[in-house]
Scaffold this active site. Structure first.
Site, PDB file in Angstrom:
ATOM      1  N   HIS A 244      34.878  38.988  38.557  1.00  0.00           N
ATOM      2  CA  HIS A 244      36.032  38.425  37.863  1.00  0.00           C
ATOM      3  C   HIS A 244      35.868  38.670  36.371  1.00  0.00           C
ATOM      4  CE1 HIS A 244      38.514  36.666  40.932  1.00  0.00           C
ATOM      5  NE2 HIS A 244      37.490  36.037  41.479  1.00  0.00           N
TER       6      HIS A 244
ATOM      7  N   ASP B 156      40.755  40.626  31.967  1.00  0.00           N
ATOM      8  CA  ASP B 156      41.873  40.912  32.874  1.00  0.00           C
ATOM      9  C   ASP B 156      43.070  41.518  32.153  1.00  0.00           C
ATOM     10  OD1 ASP B 156      40.552  40.058  35.093  1.00  0.00           O
ATOM     11  OD2 ASP B 156      41.588  38.140  35.260  1.00  0.00           O
TER      12      ASP B 156
END
Length: 379
Positions: free
Chosen positions: A125, A155
């Site tokens: 992540h 991200d």
């Protein structure tokens, strides 16, 4: 439709995180983004990243659904996916097959670690991706350890935006060459690219690896946040000499007028920071806004997400809109001649199957046969 990407059709393989956000930005700029979902479902107004797109739900375990996907890909300018390396190949939708079907196709691949490398098949992540780039280690207070900066740096900064940059660059190149290509957009690659200015400071000897020891990481007194009398915070970024002098004037403090010399006099930073902190605590955030806001101090109140919506500058710029009762960001950036716009709110997964397939040249009988085969999913 409006926006600079009007006339561009992009296939988005439904996923999570940076892929859907990239699709939202492309749709805001006028691209016809068709999301291929794996299952039908109800519309969720709070799923802001789904706005502006159309959706078809396909059972990609069925060969008929793969055939439909390839039919859509044949008429698209670009496709992007965010699966682990090899997943699209196993489905029969890998780059070689898609580019054979559509030689001009730009094929975007959004991953954390990239298409190859020791970690390419590992789960991860944002926090993991920015951890190996040097970015996470540099963010936070000296005593408290690294602080995750939400998932903005990895991200969305190193992921979504670099994917979009790659897609648009490849689309421009395809217009002259007539050939598509694969865009390997890895979050780790993007964040390392974002670290270029910090790498330059290090090379020049003006950046320490220790947190809160540098002029842009909260170490200096002239670039930090300070707590006010009411417990709220303000931000100061008075780097340049003239702005620094104005800060001292507004605070009514003798901070020394050494200008840029203060950038490197680290032994003075703690004392000067404490003097500013003590002064700031004598007034509320609103009081400091009345004194410094709109000046060249490089000042702004630290707002939470709800306060940001009501902030006068953001309101004047119309930076927020409301769709289906959900407050969300307006399209950015802004274009003078081909303005972006939000085409629609989030649609139900699979809601546009019939119209999408009709546009692709399928007749009613063909569409019905694919329905009977279970290739198309309806709620």
């Amino acid at each position: 439709m409006s926006g600079p990407l009007t006339g561009i059709r992009i296939i988005e393989m439904a996923g999570i995180g940076p892929g859907p956000f990239a699709g939202m930005l492309l749709a805001d700029m006028g691209a016809d983004v068709i999301r291929i979902d794996r299952a039908a479902g109800a519309a969720t107004p709070s799923d802001i990243s789904a706005r502006g797109k159309r959706s078809i739900a396909l059972d990609l375990k069925k060969p008929e659904a793969i055939d439909l996907a390839l039919t859509l890909i044949a008429g698209a300018d670009a496709l992007f996916e965010g699966f682990r390396p090899g997943v699209m190949e196993k489905l029969g939708l890998g780059p070689e097959i898609c580019l054979e079907r559509n030689p001009k196709l730009v094929y975007g691949r959004m991953t954390g670690w990239g298409q190859e490398g020791p970690l390419s098949h590992s789960a991860g992540h944002d926090i993991n991706y920015i951890a190996v780039t040097g970015a996470l280690a540099a963010i936070g207070r000296k005593a408290g350890g690294p602080v995750p900066p939400l998932n903005l740096v990895g991200d969305y900064g190193g992921g979504s935006l670099y994917l979009i940059m790659g897609l648009l660059a490849a689309l421009l190149e395809a217009r002259t060459s007539g050939k598509g290509q694969v865009v390997d957009a890895a979050i780790t690659d993007g964040v390392i690219s974002l670290m270029a200015p910090t790498q330059a400071y290090m090379a020049g000897g003006t950046w320490s690896l220790e947190r809160e020891d540098n002029w842009l990481d909260g170490g200096s007194h002239f670039y930090d946040t300070y707590q006010c009398a009411d417990g709220k915070y303000i931000s100061i970024g008075a780097i340049e000499p003239q702005f620094y002098a104005l800060l001292a004037e507004k605070l009514e403090l003798d901070l020394g007028q050494g200008g840029y010399s203060h950038l490197f006099e680290k032994d003075q930073w703690p004392l000067l920071k404490q003097r500013i902190a003590d002064k700031v605590k004598t007034k509320t955030r609103d009081q400091w806004c009345g004194i410094m806001e709109g000046t060249d101090v490089c000042f702004a109140p630290v707002l939470d997400a709800n306060e940001a919506v009501l902030y006068p500058h953001n309101q004047a710029r119309k930076n927020y809109v409301e769709i289906d009762g959900v407050t969300q960001s307006a399209p950015a950036p802004r274009f003078s001649r081909t303005p972006s716009s939000i085409q629609r709110g989030p649609c139900a997964a699979g809601a546009d199957a019939d119209s999408i397939l009709a546009e692709a040249g399928l007749g009613r009988g063909d569409i019905e046969s694919y329905k009977q085969a279970g290739a198309i999913r309806y709620e």
